[in-house]
Design an enzyme around this catalytic site. Structure first.
Site, PDB file in Angstrom:
ATOM      1  N   TRP A 130       0.903  -1.738   0.409  1.00  0.00           N
ATOM      2  CA  TRP A 130       0.246   0.023  -0.276  1.00  0.00           C
ATOM      3  C   TRP A 130       0.910   1.216   0.729  1.00  0.00           C
ATOM      4  O   TRP A 130       1.627   1.658   0.975  1.00  0.00           O
ATOM      5  CB  TRP A 130      -0.827   0.267   1.077  1.00  0.00           C
ATOM      6  N   ASP A 211      -0.525  -5.650   8.990  1.00  0.00           N
ATOM      7  CA  ASP A 211      -1.327  -4.689   9.357  1.00  0.00           C
ATOM      8  C   ASP A 211      -2.684  -5.452   8.269  1.00  0.00           C
ATOM      9  O   ASP A 211      -3.190  -5.992   7.821  1.00  0.00           O
ATOM     10  CB  ASP A 211      -1.094  -4.361   7.617  1.00  0.00           C
ATOM     11  N   LYS A 246     -13.150  -0.077   6.606  1.00  0.00           N
ATOM     12  CA  LYS A 246     -13.656  -0.659   5.355  1.00  0.00           C
ATOM     13  C   LYS A 246     -14.390  -1.969   5.885  1.00  0.00           C
ATOM     14  O   LYS A 246     -16.141  -1.409   5.827  1.00  0.00           O
ATOM     15  CB  LYS A 246     -12.822  -1.630   4.373  1.00  0.00           C
TER      16      LYS A 246
HETATM   17  C1  LMR Z   1      -6.800   2.669  -0.697  1.00  0.00           C
HETATM   18  O1  LMR Z   1      -6.168   1.783  -0.245  1.00  0.00           O
HETATM   19  O2  LMR Z   1      -7.276   3.462  -1.423  1.00  0.00           O
HETATM   20  C2  LMR Z   1      -7.650   2.834   1.256  1.00  0.00           C
HETATM   21  O3  LMR Z   1      -6.812   2.058   2.612  1.00  0.00           O
HETATM   22  C3  LMR Z   1      -7.422   4.328   1.345  1.00  0.00           C
HETATM   23  C4  LMR Z   1      -6.387   5.480   1.747  1.00  0.00           C
HETATM   24  O4  LMR Z   1      -6.133   5.758   2.513  1.00  0.00           O
HETATM   25  O5  LMR Z   1      -5.339   5.311   1.106  1.00  0.00           O
END
Ligand code: LMR
Length: 400
Positions: A130, A211, A246
Protein backbone atom coordinates in the site's frame (compact mmCIF):
# COMPACT_ATOMS: atom_id res chain seq x y z
CA UNK A 1 10.57 30.35 6.40
CA UNK A 2 7.42 29.02 4.80
CA UNK A 3 8.24 30.50 1.41
CA UNK A 4 10.91 27.85 1.01
CA UNK A 5 8.37 25.05 1.12
CA UNK A 6 7.51 23.61 -2.26
CA UNK A 7 4.12 22.31 -3.31
CA UNK A 8 3.82 18.56 -2.75
CA UNK A 9 2.65 16.30 -5.55
CA UNK A 10 -0.87 14.94 -5.03
CA UNK A 11 -1.22 11.74 -2.99
CA UNK A 12 -1.38 8.85 -5.50
CA UNK A 13 -4.70 7.59 -4.10
CA UNK A 14 -6.39 10.65 -2.60
CA UNK A 15 -5.42 12.84 -5.59
CA UNK A 16 -7.46 10.55 -7.79
CA UNK A 17 -10.54 11.12 -5.60
CA UNK A 18 -10.39 14.83 -6.37
CA UNK A 19 -9.81 14.26 -10.10
CA UNK A 20 -12.82 11.93 -10.24
CA UNK A 21 -15.08 14.41 -8.47
CA UNK A 22 -14.05 17.14 -10.92
CA UNK A 23 -14.85 15.03 -14.02
CA UNK A 24 -18.30 16.06 -15.35
CA UNK A 25 -18.69 13.02 -17.69
CA UNK A 26 -21.69 10.91 -16.69
CA UNK A 27 -19.99 7.65 -17.74
CA UNK A 28 -17.17 8.10 -15.24
CA UNK A 29 -16.15 5.06 -13.19
CA UNK A 30 -14.30 5.40 -9.87
CA UNK A 31 -12.01 2.45 -9.21
CA UNK A 32 -9.52 4.58 -7.27
CA UNK A 33 -9.71 5.01 -3.51
CA UNK A 34 -10.39 1.83 -1.52
CA UNK A 35 -13.89 2.53 -0.33
CA UNK A 36 -16.65 -0.09 -0.46
CA UNK A 37 -19.61 0.85 -2.66
CA UNK A 38 -22.96 -0.78 -3.24
CA UNK A 39 -24.56 -1.40 -6.62
CA UNK A 40 -25.74 2.23 -6.69
CA UNK A 41 -22.19 3.44 -6.20
CA UNK A 42 -22.92 4.58 -2.66
CA UNK A 43 -21.08 3.96 0.60
CA UNK A 44 -24.00 3.92 3.04
CA UNK A 45 -23.76 3.94 6.81
CA UNK A 46 -24.20 0.28 7.83
CA UNK A 47 -27.58 -0.38 9.48
CA UNK A 48 -25.92 -1.96 12.55
CA UNK A 49 -23.65 1.07 12.83
CA UNK A 50 -26.59 3.46 12.55
CA UNK A 51 -28.46 1.67 15.35
CA UNK A 52 -25.36 1.52 17.55
CA UNK A 53 -24.70 5.19 16.93
CA UNK A 54 -28.20 6.12 18.10
CA UNK A 55 -27.74 4.08 21.27
CA UNK A 56 -24.35 5.68 21.94
CA UNK A 57 -25.69 9.19 21.48
CA UNK A 58 -28.76 8.52 23.64
CA UNK A 59 -26.56 7.26 26.46
CA UNK A 60 -23.78 9.80 26.26
CA UNK A 61 -23.81 12.33 29.07
CA UNK A 62 -20.36 13.83 28.72
CA UNK A 63 -17.67 14.64 26.19
CA UNK A 64 -14.88 14.65 28.72
CA UNK A 65 -11.56 12.98 27.90
CA UNK A 66 -11.35 9.21 27.76
CA UNK A 67 -7.64 8.21 27.83
CA UNK A 68 -4.53 8.04 25.63
CA UNK A 69 -5.16 4.30 25.17
CA UNK A 70 -8.77 5.05 24.23
CA UNK A 71 -11.90 3.20 25.23
CA UNK A 72 -11.10 0.06 27.28
CA UNK A 73 -14.36 -1.62 26.22
CA UNK A 74 -13.58 -1.08 22.55
CA UNK A 75 -10.06 -2.39 23.02
CA UNK A 76 -11.39 -5.58 24.60
CA UNK A 77 -14.00 -6.11 21.90
CA UNK A 78 -11.33 -5.63 19.22
CA UNK A 79 -9.03 -8.16 20.88
CA UNK A 80 -11.79 -10.76 20.72
CA UNK A 81 -12.69 -9.88 17.13
CA UNK A 82 -9.10 -9.97 15.93
CA UNK A 83 -7.63 -12.87 17.92
CA UNK A 84 -10.83 -14.83 18.51
CA UNK A 85 -12.63 -15.46 21.80
CA UNK A 86 -10.51 -17.46 24.22
CA UNK A 87 -7.25 -17.19 22.24
CA UNK A 88 -4.35 -18.58 24.28
CA UNK A 89 -2.36 -15.32 24.12
CA UNK A 90 -5.39 -13.38 25.40
CA UNK A 91 -5.93 -15.82 28.23
CA UNK A 92 -2.28 -15.64 29.16
CA UNK A 93 -2.58 -11.83 29.43
CA UNK A 94 0.09 -11.33 26.77
CA UNK A 95 -1.85 -8.91 24.55
CA UNK A 96 -2.21 -5.15 25.06
CA UNK A 97 -4.27 -2.86 22.86
CA UNK A 98 -4.38 0.85 22.20
CA UNK A 99 -7.23 2.44 20.29
CA UNK A 100 -5.82 4.48 17.44
CA UNK A 101 -6.98 7.13 14.96
CA UNK A 102 -7.70 4.68 12.14
CA UNK A 103 -5.47 1.97 10.73
CA UNK A 104 -3.01 4.71 9.72
CA UNK A 105 -2.73 5.95 13.31
CA UNK A 106 -2.23 2.37 14.50
CA UNK A 107 0.50 1.73 11.92
CA UNK A 108 2.32 4.89 12.90
CA UNK A 109 2.13 4.25 16.66
CA UNK A 110 3.45 0.74 15.98
CA UNK A 111 6.34 2.19 13.98
CA UNK A 112 7.15 4.62 16.80
CA UNK A 113 7.21 1.69 19.25
CA UNK A 114 9.62 -0.23 17.00
CA UNK A 115 11.83 2.86 16.77
CA UNK A 116 11.90 3.13 20.58
CA UNK A 117 12.68 -0.56 21.08
CA UNK A 118 15.14 -0.91 18.20
CA UNK A 119 16.42 2.45 16.91
CA UNK A 120 18.31 0.69 14.11
CA UNK A 121 15.32 -1.36 12.98
CA UNK A 122 14.49 -2.02 9.36
CA UNK A 123 10.96 -2.90 8.33
CA UNK A 124 10.59 -5.06 5.24
CA UNK A 125 7.46 -4.53 3.16
CA UNK A 126 6.06 -6.57 0.30
CA UNK A 127 6.71 -5.56 -3.28
CA UNK A 128 4.34 -3.93 -3.94
CA UNK A 129 2.61 -2.65 -0.82
CA UNK A 130 0.00 0.00 0.00
CA UNK A 131 1.50 3.35 -1.07
CA UNK A 132 0.91 4.96 2.34
CA UNK A 133 2.84 2.24 4.22
CA UNK A 134 6.07 3.88 3.14
CA UNK A 135 5.59 7.38 4.63
CA UNK A 136 3.66 6.03 7.64
CA UNK A 137 6.46 3.69 8.67
CA UNK A 138 9.52 5.69 7.65
CA UNK A 139 8.04 8.85 9.20
CA UNK A 140 9.01 7.37 12.56
CA UNK A 141 12.63 7.14 11.46
CA UNK A 142 12.85 3.40 10.88
CA UNK A 143 14.41 2.17 7.66
CA UNK A 144 12.42 0.40 4.98
CA UNK A 145 13.31 -2.34 2.55
CA UNK A 146 11.26 -4.56 0.28
CA UNK A 147 10.84 -8.28 -0.27
CA UNK A 148 9.45 -9.88 -3.46
CA UNK A 149 5.77 -10.76 -3.20
CA UNK A 150 3.50 -10.40 -6.21
CA UNK A 151 3.86 -12.62 -9.26
CA UNK A 152 2.36 -10.69 -12.16
CA UNK A 153 2.38 -13.75 -14.41
CA UNK A 154 0.13 -15.87 -12.21
CA UNK A 155 -1.60 -13.07 -10.28
CA UNK A 156 -0.62 -14.95 -7.10
CA UNK A 157 2.18 -14.74 -4.58
CA UNK A 158 5.74 -15.49 -5.68
CA UNK A 159 6.11 -17.54 -2.54
CA UNK A 160 9.49 -19.08 -3.35
CA UNK A 161 11.11 -15.67 -3.89
CA UNK A 162 9.38 -14.24 -0.81
CA UNK A 163 10.59 -17.05 1.46
CA UNK A 164 14.12 -16.93 0.05
CA UNK A 165 14.27 -13.18 0.79
CA UNK A 166 12.87 -13.56 4.33
CA UNK A 167 15.33 -16.38 4.96
CA UNK A 168 18.21 -13.94 4.37
CA UNK A 169 17.01 -11.32 6.88
CA UNK A 170 18.98 -10.72 10.06
CA UNK A 171 17.48 -11.52 13.46
CA UNK A 172 15.01 -8.89 14.70
CA UNK A 173 14.22 -7.60 11.23
CA UNK A 174 10.61 -6.42 11.11
CA UNK A 175 8.44 -8.01 8.41
CA UNK A 176 5.21 -6.27 7.44
CA UNK A 177 2.52 -8.69 6.25
CA UNK A 178 -1.03 -7.99 5.10
CA UNK A 179 -3.49 -10.01 7.22
CA UNK A 180 -5.83 -10.54 4.27
CA UNK A 181 -7.03 -8.81 1.10
CA UNK A 182 -3.53 -7.68 0.11
CA UNK A 183 -3.51 -4.02 -0.89
CA UNK A 184 -2.87 -3.37 -3.80
CA UNK A 185 -2.77 -6.83 -5.42
CA UNK A 186 -5.51 -8.99 -3.84
CA UNK A 187 -2.99 -11.87 -3.77
CA UNK A 188 -3.14 -13.50 -0.32
CA UNK A 189 -1.11 -16.19 1.41
CA UNK A 190 -2.86 -19.57 1.69
CA UNK A 191 -3.28 -21.20 5.12
CA UNK A 192 -0.36 -23.52 4.37
CA UNK A 193 1.81 -20.57 3.32
CA UNK A 194 1.00 -18.67 6.55
CA UNK A 195 2.25 -21.73 8.43
CA UNK A 196 5.47 -21.80 6.42
CA UNK A 197 6.07 -18.08 7.00
CA UNK A 198 5.40 -18.63 10.71
CA UNK A 199 8.00 -21.41 10.89
CA UNK A 200 10.58 -19.25 9.13
CA UNK A 201 9.88 -16.16 11.22
CA UNK A 202 10.19 -18.24 14.41
CA UNK A 203 13.37 -19.91 13.28
CA UNK A 204 15.09 -16.68 12.22
CA UNK A 205 13.83 -14.55 15.12
CA UNK A 206 12.04 -11.98 12.94
CA UNK A 207 9.37 -9.62 14.25
CA UNK A 208 6.15 -9.78 12.22
CA UNK A 209 4.02 -6.66 11.92
CA UNK A 210 0.62 -7.57 10.48
CA UNK A 211 -1.61 -4.91 8.95
CA UNK A 212 -5.22 -6.08 8.88
CA UNK A 213 -7.43 -3.42 7.31
CA UNK A 214 -10.03 -5.67 5.66
CA UNK A 215 -11.06 -8.32 8.17
CA UNK A 216 -14.22 -9.98 6.86
CA UNK A 217 -14.00 -8.71 3.31
CA UNK A 218 -11.88 -11.57 1.98
CA UNK A 219 -13.08 -15.05 2.97
CA UNK A 220 -14.72 -14.51 6.37
CA UNK A 221 -14.20 -12.69 9.67
CA UNK A 222 -12.38 -15.63 11.29
CA UNK A 223 -10.73 -16.90 8.09
CA UNK A 224 -9.20 -13.49 7.32
CA UNK A 225 -7.59 -13.41 10.76
CA UNK A 226 -6.00 -16.84 10.40
CA UNK A 227 -2.45 -15.50 10.07
CA UNK A 228 -2.82 -13.16 13.04
CA UNK A 229 -4.29 -15.91 15.23
CA UNK A 230 -1.65 -18.48 14.28
CA UNK A 231 1.23 -16.08 14.79
CA UNK A 232 -0.11 -14.86 18.15
CA UNK A 233 -0.40 -18.45 19.36
CA UNK A 234 3.12 -19.47 18.39
CA UNK A 235 5.39 -16.44 18.55
CA UNK A 236 6.78 -14.57 21.55
CA UNK A 237 6.16 -11.16 19.98
CA UNK A 238 3.87 -9.75 17.32
CA UNK A 239 2.46 -6.38 16.27
CA UNK A 240 -1.00 -6.10 14.69
CA UNK A 241 -2.51 -2.89 13.29
CA UNK A 242 -6.23 -3.02 12.58
CA UNK A 243 -8.66 -0.67 10.86
CA UNK A 244 -12.45 -0.42 11.27
CA UNK A 245 -12.76 1.85 8.23
CA UNK A 246 -13.86 -0.76 5.71
CA UNK A 247 -15.53 -3.57 7.67
CA UNK A 248 -17.56 -1.14 9.81
CA UNK A 249 -17.74 1.53 7.09
CA UNK A 250 -16.42 4.08 9.60
CA UNK A 251 -13.88 5.70 7.27
CA UNK A 252 -14.14 9.31 8.43
CA UNK A 253 -14.49 8.43 12.11
CA UNK A 254 -10.86 7.28 12.19
CA UNK A 255 -11.28 4.08 14.17
CA UNK A 256 -8.53 1.51 14.54
CA UNK A 257 -6.45 -0.38 17.06
CA UNK A 258 -2.91 -1.50 17.64
CA UNK A 259 -2.40 -4.84 19.38
CA UNK A 260 0.95 -5.91 20.78
CA UNK A 261 1.63 -9.50 21.75
CA UNK A 262 4.61 -9.87 24.04
CA UNK A 263 6.24 -12.60 26.05
CA UNK A 264 5.08 -11.83 29.60
CA UNK A 265 2.35 -9.81 31.28
CA UNK A 266 5.05 -7.55 32.77
CA UNK A 267 6.52 -6.66 29.40
CA UNK A 268 2.98 -6.26 28.02
CA UNK A 269 2.22 -3.68 30.73
CA UNK A 270 5.47 -1.85 30.07
CA UNK A 271 4.67 -1.73 26.36
CA UNK A 272 1.19 -0.35 27.00
CA UNK A 273 2.70 2.48 29.04
CA UNK A 274 5.05 3.23 26.14
CA UNK A 275 2.14 3.23 23.70
CA UNK A 276 0.20 5.65 25.91
CA UNK A 277 3.24 7.94 25.96
CA UNK A 278 3.62 7.78 22.19
CA UNK A 279 -0.05 8.67 21.71
CA UNK A 280 0.18 11.50 24.21
CA UNK A 281 3.11 13.05 22.35
CA UNK A 282 1.46 12.90 18.92
CA UNK A 283 -2.30 13.36 19.28
CA UNK A 284 -2.90 12.82 23.02
CA UNK A 285 -6.04 10.72 22.57
CA UNK A 286 -7.89 9.03 19.75
CA UNK A 287 -11.33 10.27 18.65
CA UNK A 288 -14.06 8.52 20.62
CA UNK A 289 -17.15 8.31 18.42
CA UNK A 290 -16.26 5.48 16.01
CA UNK A 291 -14.80 3.33 18.78
CA UNK A 292 -17.91 3.79 20.94
CA UNK A 293 -20.00 2.61 17.97
CA UNK A 294 -17.82 -0.45 17.36
CA UNK A 295 -17.96 -1.35 21.05
CA UNK A 296 -21.76 -1.13 20.96
CA UNK A 297 -21.99 -3.27 17.81
CA UNK A 298 -19.65 -5.95 19.08
CA UNK A 299 -21.02 -6.18 22.62
CA UNK A 300 -24.72 -6.32 21.68
CA UNK A 301 -25.62 -9.74 20.33
CA UNK A 302 -28.36 -8.55 17.96
CA UNK A 303 -26.22 -5.73 16.56
CA UNK A 304 -23.25 -8.03 16.20
CA UNK A 305 -25.32 -10.51 14.21
CA UNK A 306 -26.69 -7.74 11.99
CA UNK A 307 -23.17 -6.42 11.42
CA UNK A 308 -21.83 -9.88 10.53
CA UNK A 309 -24.62 -10.17 7.95
CA UNK A 310 -23.73 -6.80 6.47
CA UNK A 311 -20.02 -7.66 6.27
CA UNK A 312 -21.04 -10.95 4.66
CA UNK A 313 -23.12 -9.08 2.09
CA UNK A 314 -20.20 -6.77 1.23
CA UNK A 315 -17.92 -9.78 0.83
CA UNK A 316 -20.41 -11.65 -1.34
CA UNK A 317 -20.88 -8.63 -3.58
CA UNK A 318 -17.12 -8.28 -4.07
CA UNK A 319 -16.75 -12.00 -4.83
CA UNK A 320 -19.54 -11.98 -7.38
CA UNK A 321 -18.19 -8.79 -8.99
CA UNK A 322 -14.86 -10.56 -9.40
CA UNK A 323 -16.57 -13.47 -11.16
CA UNK A 324 -18.65 -11.17 -13.35
CA UNK A 325 -15.65 -9.02 -14.26
CA UNK A 326 -13.59 -12.03 -15.36
CA UNK A 327 -16.49 -13.19 -17.56
CA UNK A 328 -16.94 -9.71 -19.10
CA UNK A 329 -13.23 -9.28 -19.74
CA UNK A 330 -13.02 -12.75 -21.28
CA UNK A 331 -15.70 -11.66 -23.73
CA UNK A 332 -14.35 -8.18 -24.44
CA UNK A 333 -10.67 -9.15 -24.72
CA UNK A 334 -10.47 -12.92 -25.31
CA UNK A 335 -6.79 -12.72 -26.22
CA UNK A 336 -5.86 -11.92 -22.62
CA UNK A 337 -6.28 -13.98 -19.48
CA UNK A 338 -7.80 -12.08 -16.55
CA UNK A 339 -8.90 -15.18 -14.63
CA UNK A 340 -6.48 -14.35 -11.79
CA UNK A 341 -8.93 -11.63 -10.66
CA UNK A 342 -11.34 -14.33 -9.52
CA UNK A 343 -8.67 -16.10 -7.48
CA UNK A 344 -7.78 -12.93 -5.58
CA UNK A 345 -9.48 -11.57 -2.46
CA UNK A 346 -10.70 -8.27 -1.08
CA UNK A 347 -11.26 -4.93 -2.72
CA UNK A 348 -8.20 -4.72 -4.97
CA UNK A 349 -6.56 -6.27 -7.99
CA UNK A 350 -3.88 -5.14 -10.36
CA UNK A 351 -5.40 -4.97 -13.81
CA UNK A 352 -1.90 -5.46 -15.23
CA UNK A 353 -1.91 -2.63 -17.78
CA UNK A 354 0.88 -0.08 -18.12
CA UNK A 355 0.81 3.53 -16.98
CA UNK A 356 0.03 4.86 -20.48
CA UNK A 357 -2.94 2.54 -20.65
CA UNK A 358 -4.06 3.68 -17.18
CA UNK A 359 -3.91 7.28 -18.42
CA UNK A 360 -5.82 6.38 -21.59
CA UNK A 361 -8.52 4.75 -19.46
CA UNK A 362 -8.75 7.95 -17.44
CA UNK A 363 -8.48 10.49 -20.26
CA UNK A 364 -10.46 8.74 -22.99
CA UNK A 365 -12.89 6.62 -21.02
CA UNK A 366 -13.24 8.45 -17.67
CA UNK A 367 -12.24 5.32 -15.78
CA UNK A 368 -10.16 6.14 -12.70
CA UNK A 369 -7.55 3.75 -11.31
CA UNK A 370 -4.16 4.38 -9.73
CA UNK A 371 -1.08 4.52 -12.00
CA UNK A 372 0.05 1.05 -10.89
CA UNK A 373 -3.24 -0.26 -12.44
CA UNK A 374 -4.87 -1.09 -9.09
CA UNK A 375 -8.64 -1.30 -9.38
CA UNK A 376 -11.12 -1.15 -6.52
CA UNK A 377 -13.44 -4.00 -7.48
CA UNK A 378 -16.20 -2.59 -5.24
CA UNK A 379 -16.37 0.49 -7.47
CA UNK A 380 -17.93 -1.64 -10.23
CA UNK A 381 -21.72 -1.82 -10.62
CA UNK A 382 -24.08 -3.83 -12.77
CA UNK A 383 -24.60 -0.72 -14.90
CA UNK A 384 -20.93 0.12 -15.48
CA UNK A 385 -19.08 -3.21 -15.44
CA UNK A 386 -19.76 -3.77 -19.15
CA UNK A 387 -18.59 -0.25 -19.99
CA UNK A 388 -15.45 -0.85 -17.97
CA UNK A 389 -14.63 -4.15 -19.73
CA UNK A 390 -15.24 -2.49 -23.13
CA UNK A 391 -12.99 0.44 -22.19
CA UNK A 392 -10.20 -1.95 -21.21
CA UNK A 393 -10.59 -3.82 -24.50
CA UNK A 394 -10.41 -0.57 -26.49
CA UNK A 395 -7.33 0.65 -24.67
CA UNK A 396 -5.59 -2.69 -25.13
CA UNK A 397 -6.49 -2.75 -28.83
CA UNK A 398 -5.34 0.86 -29.34
CA UNK A 399 -1.90 0.19 -27.87
CA UNK A 400 -1.14 -2.88 -29.99
C1 LMR B 1 -6.82 2.72 -0.22
O1 LMR B 1 -5.84 1.97 -0.26
O2 LMR B 1 -7.31 3.24 -1.22
C2 LMR B 1 -7.49 2.98 1.11
O3 LMR B 1 -6.82 2.29 2.10
C3 LMR B 1 -7.66 4.42 1.39
C4 LMR B 1 -6.38 5.14 1.65
O4 LMR B 1 -6.32 5.81 2.68
O5 LMR B 1 -5.45 5.07 0.86
Amino acid sequence: MFERLERMPDDPILGLMAAFRADPDTRKVDLGVGVYRDDRGETPVLAAVRRAEQAVLARQTSKTYVAPVGNAGFNQCMERLVFGDGHAALQAGRIRTIQAPGGCGALRVGAELIKLAMPEATVHVSMPTWANHVPLLTGSGIKLERYPYYDATSGGVNFGAMMAALDRLPQRAVVLLHGSCHNPTGADLSAAQWREVLALVAQRGLLPYIDMAYQGLGTGVAEDALGVRLFAAELPELIVAVSCSKNFGLYRERTGALHIVSQTTQSADAILSQLARIARTIYSMPPDHGAAIVQEVLSNEALRGAWLDEVGAMRTRITSLRRDLVARLAQACPQRDFSFIERQRGMFSYLGVNVDQVRALRERHHVYLTDDSRINIAGLRSDNIGYFAESVAQVLAASK
